[in-house]
Each structure stands twice: as C-alpha cells, then as structure tokens.
Design a protein around this motif. Structure first.
Motif: not given
Length: 317
Positions: A83-85, A43-49, A22-25
């Motif tokens: 992949n973010w929660r 700009d919002l997430f690291d590991h944004a896919g 699975s893709a890293p969170a």
C-alpha cells in the motif's frame, strides 16, 4: 404501508457499519544499507505488509550501490500488494552494500610466496600496475589463493590468477600481471640530521630500495653509519653516502684547545684556538694564542693537539 415506513425509519436511525480496517500505508525509505546478498521488500518500505520478506533482487556487489526510481518502485509495490503511492515524481531509494577491498599487502605477500617457488628472490619488489583489489562484504570472512603462476625471463615478468572466496560474495577470480624488481639494502635516516651530528642508534634504519634507484657508495649496513659524524645535513628517509660520513671530531672549529709541544725530555703546553675541526689522528691548524702564530698539529684527544717541537709556523712558510 405503515409497517414499511416504520422499517425504513428504523433503518435510518441505526448506526452505520464501520468500514473494513485497511492496511497502514507503506513508507518509502530514502536509503537502504544491506548486509546480505539479497534485497527484500522490507529493505525498501516500512509497513511493507505480509510479503515484507519477499526477495526482490540480488543486492549490489560489495562496495557498490544502485538506485530505484519512482516507476521502479511503483511496479514493485503493485506486484507485491504494498500500500504505497509516491508523494512526488522524484521519489527514489539509494541501496548500498558496504564493502572493503582485499588488503593489497596480503595479495602481495601471497604472490611473493608463490613467485619464490618459480625462482624469484624473496627480497624483490613486486610491482602490480593497475591492480584494483576485489571488494568483499565489510564484515565477511574471506580467503585468497594464487593460481596459474607463470614467469618470463629475462625481466621477471609474471602473470597469475587471484582467487577470492568470501562469505556472501561467492568466488571471484581476477587475472593479475606485473614484474619483480631487484632490491638492495640501504641505510636511511629516521629524522633530519644536521651537519656535524654523530649518528646514534635511533637515527638510522635498514630498508630495501630498488637497485636501479641506489647510487654507488651508499651505506648498506647499520654498522657503517652508527657513531659516524655527518659531513653534510640529512633529510628524513635519505640514504647515507659513505663519503659523507667520518669519525667524530674531538677538536671543534674555533674551540679553545691545549697545544702540547713535545720534544725529547721536554713537554710544554700552551693555549690555542683550533681553526678547523678534526677527528682523532687528523691534522688541524691551530693558532698559538701567545705568539699568534699558526701551527699544524695532530688531534690526540678531546680539546688536545700535539705539535712537534720546532714546527715551523704556517704563517711563516
């Protein structure tokens, strides 16, 4: 029957297949500092896919910021397959875009140049009440212009449009209004000066002040001040009044002086004490230390006072 049992046993003895990788969170950044004019997933997430470079929205105006709360972030992540929660219900990100104001001095200089073409004197002070210079990206190249200048007389009130063109910020137009105020030259002190000091070349400078704030009798040329003695103390940036200036004293109060008594064919000298300060050619009372009489003489040089023969002592008058 035996074959079926053997196959079942063989299946149980084989290792289980590895689950799909699975893709890293993704990790939410607490703060985003933008240089460009768009906001991207990265700009919002690291590991944004794979859609990390997707544009989400326009960035804030230079010098401004915006905040994305938890629900906004959930929606953005879901719509873009990130992949973010959230870890808590208060997860948020602050998005800022560095900016700097257009230098006010540059606005005033350009406006002054335009106003002179409409009959306003170049030395007038430009008053722009309520002006908040537009913000532009921190490191952006920019250019400004003035359009639609109109001047009302009397009162020298004006209106104009300020146009700002900057990389990454488009074109901004701002209506500005103010008035031009007459000024006059004034000589002011560059430091604190004490009573009796002689004003030197580095002690004064020429500036311009609003005519309405300048009292009559103020020095308006450096030559009126340099080399003059102060008759009152001066504060820094205080204007010199001509009435408070005079020739430097060559005889100081309470100083020992030589009394020179002149008469046709006769010249005598005695020691005295000056009771007042005096400039060259000024009258000064002096006590004759031999007779203790007080006579009035004329200051003729440093520490020298001339007294006419036969002068009646002041104490005897």
């Amino acid at each position: 029957m035996r074959r079926r049992s053997f196959l079942a046993l063989a299946a149980l003895s084989m290792p289980a297949a590895a689950p799909a990788q699975s893709a890293p969170a993704a990790i939410l950044r607490p703060h985003a500092l933008l240089e460009g004019d768009v906001l991207r997933l990265s700009d919002l997430f690291d590991h944004a896919g794979p859609r990390a470079e997707t544009v989400i929205a326009a960035s804030p105006l230079p010098g401004r910021r915006m905040i994305l709360e938890t629900q906004n972030l959930i929606n953005i992540a879901r719509q873009n397959g990130v992949n973010w929660r959230p870890l808590t219900g208060t997860d948020r990100i602050v998005i800022e875009r560095p900016g700097r104001p257009v230098p006010r001095a540059e606005i005033e200089a350009l406006l002054r140049e335009e106003l002179t073409r409409h009959g306003i004197e170049a030395e007038m002070e430009i008053e722009l009440p309520g002006l908040i210079p537009p913000m532009i990206p921190a490191s952006a190249w920019f250019q400004i212009a003035i359009e639609g200048v109109s001047v009302e007389q009397p009162g020298a009130r004006f209106q104009a449009t300020l146009v700002v063109l900057a990389d990454g910020a488009g074109t901004q137009r701002l209506r500005i209004a103010g008035r031009a105020i007459p000024t006059v030259p004034v000589v002011v002190a560059t430091r604190r000066l004490a009573l009796g000091e002689v004003v030197g070349p580095n002690d004064a400078r020429l500036t311009r002040l609003r005519a309405e704030r300048v009292r009559p009798g103020q020095a308006q040329q450096i030559s009126q001040v340099i080399g003059q003695e102060l008759r009152r103390p001066m504060a820094i940036e205080q204007g010199f009044a001509l009435v408070d200036l005079g020739p430097p004293s060559i005889v100081q109060k309470n100083a020992l002086v030589t009394l020179q008594l002149d008469s046709p064919g006769i010249s005598l000298s005695v020691q005295g004490r000056a009771l007042e300060s005096a400039a060259r050619g000024g009258n000064v009372p002096v006590m004759n230390l031999s007779s203790r009489n007080i006579v009035e003489g004329v200051a003729i040089g440093p520490g020298r006072v001339r007294v006419a023969m036969g002068t009646i002592p002041m104490a005897a008058r």
